[in-house]
Design an enzyme around this catalytic site. Structure first.
Site, PDB file in Angstrom:
ATOM      1  CB  SER A 299       1.690 -27.497 -17.306  1.00 28.07           C
ATOM      2  OG  SER A 299       0.920 -28.435 -18.009  1.00 28.07           O
TER       3      SER A 299
HETATM    4  N1  SAH Z   1      -1.715 -31.134 -16.126  1.00 30.51           N
HETATM    5  C1  SAH Z   1      -0.853 -32.180 -15.648  1.00 30.51           C
HETATM    6  C2  SAH Z   1      -0.229 -33.079 -16.702  1.00 30.51           C
HETATM    7  C3  SAH Z   1       0.055 -32.486 -18.052  1.00 30.51           C
HETATM    8  S1  SAH Z   1       0.776 -33.661 -19.155  1.00 30.51           S
HETATM    9  C4  SAH Z   1       0.248 -31.581 -14.815  1.00 30.51           C
HETATM   10  O1  SAH Z   1       0.609 -30.425 -15.001  1.00 30.51           O
HETATM   11  O2  SAH Z   1       0.781 -32.309 -13.970  1.00 30.51           O
HETATM   12  C5  SAH Z   1      -0.698 -34.326 -19.893  1.00 30.51           C
HETATM   13  C6  SAH Z   1      -1.259 -35.511 -19.171  1.00 30.51           C
HETATM   14  O3  SAH Z   1      -2.349 -35.980 -19.949  1.00 30.51           O
HETATM   15  C7  SAH Z   1      -0.305 -36.682 -19.045  1.00 30.51           C
HETATM   16  O4  SAH Z   1      -0.235 -37.071 -17.700  1.00 30.51           O
HETATM   17  C8  SAH Z   1      -0.913 -37.771 -19.910  1.00 30.51           C
HETATM   18  O5  SAH Z   1      -0.692 -39.069 -19.397  1.00 30.51           O
HETATM   19  C9  SAH Z   1      -2.389 -37.385 -19.869  1.00 30.51           C
HETATM   20  N2  SAH Z   1      -3.206 -37.863 -20.973  1.00 30.51           N
HETATM   21  C10 SAH Z   1      -2.945 -37.859 -22.303  1.00 30.51           C
HETATM   22  N3  SAH Z   1      -3.964 -38.396 -23.011  1.00 30.51           N
HETATM   23  C11 SAH Z   1      -4.914 -38.756 -22.092  1.00 30.51           C
HETATM   24  C12 SAH Z   1      -6.199 -39.361 -22.195  1.00 30.51           C
HETATM   25  N4  SAH Z   1      -6.721 -39.731 -23.362  1.00 30.51           N
HETATM   26  N5  SAH Z   1      -6.895 -39.557 -21.050  1.00 30.51           N
HETATM   27  C13 SAH Z   1      -6.385 -39.220 -19.853  1.00 30.51           C
HETATM   28  N6  SAH Z   1      -5.169 -38.654 -19.688  1.00 30.51           N
HETATM   29  C14 SAH Z   1      -4.441 -38.414 -20.804  1.00 30.51           C
END
Ligand code: SAH
Length: 318
Positions: free
Chosen positions: A153
């Site tokens: 993000s």
């Molecule tokens: N907040 C984090 C990543 C944001 S992107 C950062 O800033 O680094 C959103 C993340 O959610 C991604 O890594 C994706 O793989 C994860 N994600 C999406 N659906 C998910 C689920 N059902 N369970 C666990 N993680 C999930």
């Protein structure tokens, strides 16, 4: 129609970094409807007629376009997890270094995104460059791709979520970071709650869990990972992580079609969850569970996040 970027109303409803107050000397301090309209390219009109757009979405699109026109060389891979048009200097901030990280935090303070001393301190300690994949400008206020159809993000979204959750990230408290991705926010949460607290990251892409652990090991949160007050697990975050529930703070880093009941159940009375909800149109929701167990939900701002979905759907980019 005049649009004052600094007006409280705009602050509450705009997306993609429009939560910033304009800098006093900024030419963006006062924008007119006409200015915004002139900045909208035809190509952006593929899916929606601007007349049919809600004011907040219209302004989101307009400010994205304005951002592009101000900094055409800046990296802006996609519009996920928030973008800002108010950091024109940041395109010069490539490479890494704790001083550049500090300058990024100072900029977020200038724009009123970081408001508390505690959030500033933690963001200064956790060098963002350790979490952004090589080849991207780590301090640029934009989401960056991290592989697997996911992004880290934008700094202003991280700061916004830290501010929203600050009271529920006091020393000794429990926090859950769903969709922990690079581990950046998970590390920040761990520093906020300290060694007596407990922070769990849940991410469903195993490779991201491995790389996030490596990132955290290089960061100021490394001792907390080693001591065990911080852990990152592979799992479906829609189910939360019951083992360390109930949580004072829950952050969800991906947009859910609706708020998962398991996460509401794992929120402590007095706890707070920050979660983007929606598909094309998304809102950052603040969910609070009061001491009697009743739950309230309010909308903080419009946002754009990757979906909270199954691993298969994400890898198919469905
Ligand atoms: N907040 C984090 C990543 C944001 S992107 C950062 O800033 O680094 C959103 C993340 O959610 C991604 O890594 C994706 O793989 C994860 N994600 C999406 N659906 C998910 C689920 N059902 N369970 C666990 N993680 C999930």
């Amino acid at each position: 129609m005049n649009v004052f970027v600094q007006s409280p109303k705009a602050k509450a409803s705009l997306a993609y970094g429009c939560r910033y107050r304009a800098h006093p000397s900024s030419p963006l301090k006062r924008l007119t409807f006409t200015t915004l309209l002139l900045l909208l390219p035809q190509s952006q009109n593929r899916c929606y007629s601007y007349r049919s757009l809600s004011p907040s979405l219209f302004l989101s699109r307009a400010t994205i376009t304005l951002h592009r026109s101000l900094s055409p060389h800046s990296p802006n891979p996609n519009f996920l997890t928030g973008n800002s048009c108010f950091f024109p200097m940041e395109r010069f901030w490539s490479g890494s270094g704790i001083n550049k990280n500090k300058a990024m935090v100072e900029n977020l303070q200038t724009y009123g995104v970081v408001r508390s001393k505690k959030v500033a301190e933690v963001m200064e300690k956790v060098d963002r460059a350790l979490f952004v994949p090589d080849g991207n400008a780590p301090y640029y206020d934009s989401p960056m791709p991290i592989g697997y159809n996911a992004t880290i993000s934008a700094p202003h979204m991280h700061a916004t979520c830290l501010q929203l959750l600050e009271e529920n990230l006091q020393p000794g408290m429990h926090a859950l970071d769903v969709g922990s991705g690079t581990g950046y926010l998970t590390a920040c949460f761990a520093l906020m709650v300290g060694p007596q607290g407990c922070v769990v990251g849940v991410e469903h892409i195993p490779e991201l869990v491995s790389s996030s652990i490596q990132n955290i090991q290089k960061s100021a949160a490394a001792p907390l990972l080693k001591e065990g007050s911080l852990a990152v697990h592979v799992g479906d975050g829609r189910q939360g992580w019951p083992e360390h529930a109930p949580y004072d703070a829950i952050h969800v880093g991906a947009a859910a079609p609706e708020i998962p009941q398991a996460l509401i159940d794992q929120l402590k009375p007095g706890g707070r969850m920050v979660i983007p909800v929606g598909s094309i149109f998304q809102d950052l929701k603040v969910v609070e569970k009061s001491l009697d167990g009743s739950v309230s939900v309010r909308t903080e701002t419009s946002v754009r996040y990757v979906p909270l979905t199954s691993r298969d759907a994400q890898l198919r980019n469905a």
